[in-house]
Design a protein around this motif. Structure first.
Motif, PDB file in Angstrom:
ATOM      1  N   ASN A  65       0.828  -1.213   0.000  1.00  0.00           N
ATOM      2  CA  ASN A  65       0.000   0.000   0.000  1.00  0.00           C
ATOM      3  C   ASN A  65       0.861   1.261   0.000  1.00  0.00           C
ATOM      4  OD1 ASN A  65      -2.852  -0.531  -0.100  1.00  0.00           O
ATOM      5  ND2 ASN A  65      -2.658  -1.536   1.909  1.00  0.00           N
ATOM      6  N   ASP A  66       1.925   1.249   0.787  1.00  0.00           N
ATOM      7  CA  ASP A  66       2.825   2.407   0.824  1.00  0.00           C
ATOM      8  C   ASP A  66       3.521   2.586  -0.521  1.00  0.00           C
ATOM      9  OD1 ASP A  66       2.119   2.881   3.416  1.00  0.00           O
ATOM     10  OD2 ASP A  66       3.913   1.945   4.297  1.00  0.00           O
ATOM     11  N   PHE A  67       3.879   1.495  -1.142  1.00  0.00           N
ATOM     12  CA  PHE A  67       4.509   1.538  -2.465  1.00  0.00           C
ATOM     13  C   PHE A  67       3.563   2.153  -3.494  1.00  0.00           C
ATOM     14  CE2 PHE A  67       4.547  -0.897  -6.539  1.00  0.00           C
ATOM     15  CZ  PHE A  67       5.667  -0.290  -7.111  1.00  0.00           C
ATOM     16  N   LEU A  68       2.299   1.733  -3.461  1.00  0.00           N
ATOM     17  CA  LEU A  68       1.308   2.253  -4.406  1.00  0.00           C
ATOM     18  C   LEU A  68       1.073   3.743  -4.189  1.00  0.00           C
ATOM     19  CD1 LEU A  68      -1.280  -0.687  -4.253  1.00  0.00           C
ATOM     20  CD2 LEU A  68       0.373  -0.221  -6.073  1.00  0.00           C
ATOM     21  N   ASN A  69       1.030   4.154  -2.927  1.00  0.00           N
ATOM     22  CA  ASN A  69       0.865   5.585  -2.641  1.00  0.00           C
ATOM     23  C   ASN A  69       2.090   6.374  -3.094  1.00  0.00           C
ATOM     24  OD1 ASN A  69      -1.669   5.236  -1.457  1.00  0.00           O
ATOM     25  ND2 ASN A  69      -0.803   4.861   0.578  1.00  0.00           N
ATOM     26  N   TRP A  70       3.254   5.771  -2.956  1.00  0.00           N
ATOM     27  CA  TRP A  70       4.502   6.424  -3.368  1.00  0.00           C
ATOM     28  C   TRP A  70       4.550   6.679  -4.866  1.00  0.00           C
ATOM     29  CZ3 TRP A  70       8.806   3.944  -5.997  1.00  0.00           C
ATOM     30  CH2 TRP A  70       9.947   4.748  -6.100  1.00  0.00           C
ATOM     31  N   ILE A  71       4.201   5.672  -5.652  1.00  0.00           N
ATOM     32  CA  ILE A  71       4.279   5.875  -7.109  1.00  0.00           C
ATOM     33  C   ILE A  71       3.203   6.849  -7.595  1.00  0.00           C
ATOM     34  CG2 ILE A  71       5.325   3.621  -7.571  1.00  0.00           C
ATOM     35  CD1 ILE A  71       2.605   2.625  -8.505  1.00  0.00           C
ATOM     36  N   GLU A  72       2.092   6.906  -6.865  1.00  0.00           N
ATOM     37  CA  GLU A  72       1.030   7.832  -7.277  1.00  0.00           C
ATOM     38  C   GLU A  72       1.359   9.270  -6.883  1.00  0.00           C
ATOM     39  OE1 GLU A  72      -3.802   8.568  -6.798  1.00  0.00           O
ATOM     40  OE2 GLU A  72      -2.849   6.912  -5.730  1.00  0.00           O
ATOM     41  N   LYS A  73       1.858   9.472  -5.655  1.00  0.00           N
ATOM     42  CA  LYS A  73       2.082  10.827  -5.156  1.00  0.00           C
ATOM     43  C   LYS A  73       3.464  11.363  -5.516  1.00  0.00           C
ATOM     44  CE  LYS A  73      -1.096  10.140  -1.282  1.00  0.00           C
ATOM     45  NZ  LYS A  73      -1.219  10.016   0.199  1.00  0.00           N
ATOM     46  N   GLU A  74       4.480  10.553  -5.289  1.00  0.00           N
ATOM     47  CA  GLU A  74       5.845  11.024  -5.518  1.00  0.00           C
ATOM     48  C   GLU A  74       6.262  10.943  -6.977  1.00  0.00           C
ATOM     49  OE1 GLU A  74       7.548  12.510  -3.185  1.00  0.00           O
ATOM     50  OE2 GLU A  74       5.914  12.138  -1.750  1.00  0.00           O
ATOM     51  N   LEU A  86      -0.462  -2.804  -9.090  1.00  0.00           N
ATOM     52  CA  LEU A  86      -1.088  -3.703  -8.119  1.00  0.00           C
ATOM     53  C   LEU A  86      -1.458  -5.022  -8.779  1.00  0.00           C
ATOM     54  CD1 LEU A  86      -2.316  -4.394  -5.382  1.00  0.00           C
ATOM     55  CD2 LEU A  86      -4.380  -3.138  -6.065  1.00  0.00           C
ATOM     56  N   ALA A  87      -1.977  -4.962  -9.989  1.00  0.00           N
ATOM     57  CA  ALA A  87      -2.359  -6.177 -10.711  1.00  0.00           C
ATOM     58  C   ALA A  87      -1.153  -7.092 -10.928  1.00  0.00           C
ATOM     59  CB  ALA A  87      -2.991  -5.816 -12.051  1.00  0.00           C
TER      60      ALA A  87
END
Length: 336
Positions: A65-74, A86-87
């Motif tokens: 989840n942190d990884f997904l938030n990182w690629i989206e925000k950062e 995620l898939a």
């Protein structure tokens, strides 16, 4: 016996499973590989684990989840890209569970993560007049223009994906009546779509000036004789889109992309009363719920096809499989 650690599963997943067993396309495999490269970069960047000591524990729900938030925000990735990453991780977890059920606990954490809902964007497409004018742009007296006309005409006529036309071989086109093209889509699934006599003649004209006659050779190549790249196809479309826009800005309000011809074909089929089931098969969608996004682009089409789909289910449902029935029912639930 080789210890089956994290690196073992990753290696087997990419070298054996994705291509040989699952039959994923090279583009999908590359996308999945990029996901793991990004994930490992994230793990190392935040010192979660040293890159030479990777283990299954890094696949915790919190880390993912942190990884997904990182690629989206950062990294400013779109929600769609986030869901694709995620898939890829979910696909890996399913593979690991199949190979070693003892690892299912941590894998189930990842499988339980929900994709993020993305805002539905309206689909851009060209009307019939714009398509017709665009196809008048290539120089029909030059070899390059003849090739480009064949490329654009076939992209629109078949509604194919860019990769499908890049991979198209000479032997994939049949000039018997009816003229057809065999397209290899996602998952190496082949579908045969019809082409008109007019487009058939355009293709014949192009092949007549070509020095390639082997059925296994790619139809569309660059000046070096290599298959066109995705950027090459985009360049050709934009070249003629810019030419057309100079005279008819009203028809081309924005920069064109190869997928716009696929969208345009789908919308024109809808406007000509072709039902969603046929369009699904024509475009190579796995479900009619993917195809229904085109009906949402036009309020009048949406109203009409909700009514037609409703009648279609009640009157002829016995001709379709249980899966198709469920697809149509799901479509109605979303749109009524």
């Amino acid at each position: 016996m080789h210890k089956k650690d994290f690196s073992y599963y990753v290696t087997r997943y990419f070298t054996n499973y994705l291509d040989r067993e699952a039959g994923f396309s090279p583009n999908t495999i590359k996308s999945y590989r990029d996901t793991f490269i990004l994930f490992f970069r994230y793990i190392e960047l935040f010192r979660i684990c040293k890159i030479n000591k990777l283990n299954m524990d890094i696949l915790s729900a919190d880390n993912v989840n942190d990884f997904l938030n990182w690629i989206e925000k950062e990294r400013q990735c779109t929600v769609s890209s986030r869901n694709q990453r995620l898939a890829a991780l979910k696909s890996f977890c399913i593979y690991v569970i199949r190979e070693n059920p003892e690892k299912s606990d941590i894998c189930q954490q990842v499988l339980g993560i929900r994709a993020k809902k993305a805002t539905q964007k309206s689909i851009g497409y060209l009307n019939i007049e714009a398509i017709s004018y665009l196809l008048k742009m290539p120089d029909k007296t030059s070899d390059r223009g003849i090739r480009d006309l064949a490329l654009l005409a076939l992209l629109y006529e078949t509604g194919c994906r860019v990769q499908e036309i890049i991979d198209l071989k000479i032997g994939d086109i049949s000039f018997r009546i009816p003229n057809t093209v065999a397209l290899t889509g996602k998952g190496n699934k082949i579908r045969v779509v019809p082409i008109s006599q007019q487009v058939s003649e355009i293709i014949k004209n192009y092949l007549s000036i070509s020095t390639r006659h082997n059925f296994e050779e790619n139809i569309f190549v660059n000046r070096l004789g290599n298959p066109l790249s995705r950027s090459g196809v985009a360049y050709i479309l934009n070249k003629y889109g810019d030419m057309a826009r100079k005279n008819r800005l009203d028809l081309y309000p924005y920069k064109l992309h190869p997928h716009i011809l696929r969208h345009s074909k789908a919308m024109h089929l809808l406007e000509n009363n072709v039902n969603l089931i046929y369009i699904r098969d024509f475009l190579g969608h796995s479900s009619v719920t993917t195809t229904e996004i085109y009906a949402r682009c036009n309020p009048e089409l949406k109203r009409k096809y909700i009514e037609e789909a409703s009648n279609f289910i009640t009157e002829t449902v016995q001709d379709y499989s249980k899966t198709e029935k469920n697809d149509l029912l799901e479509w109605l639930r979303k749109n009524i």
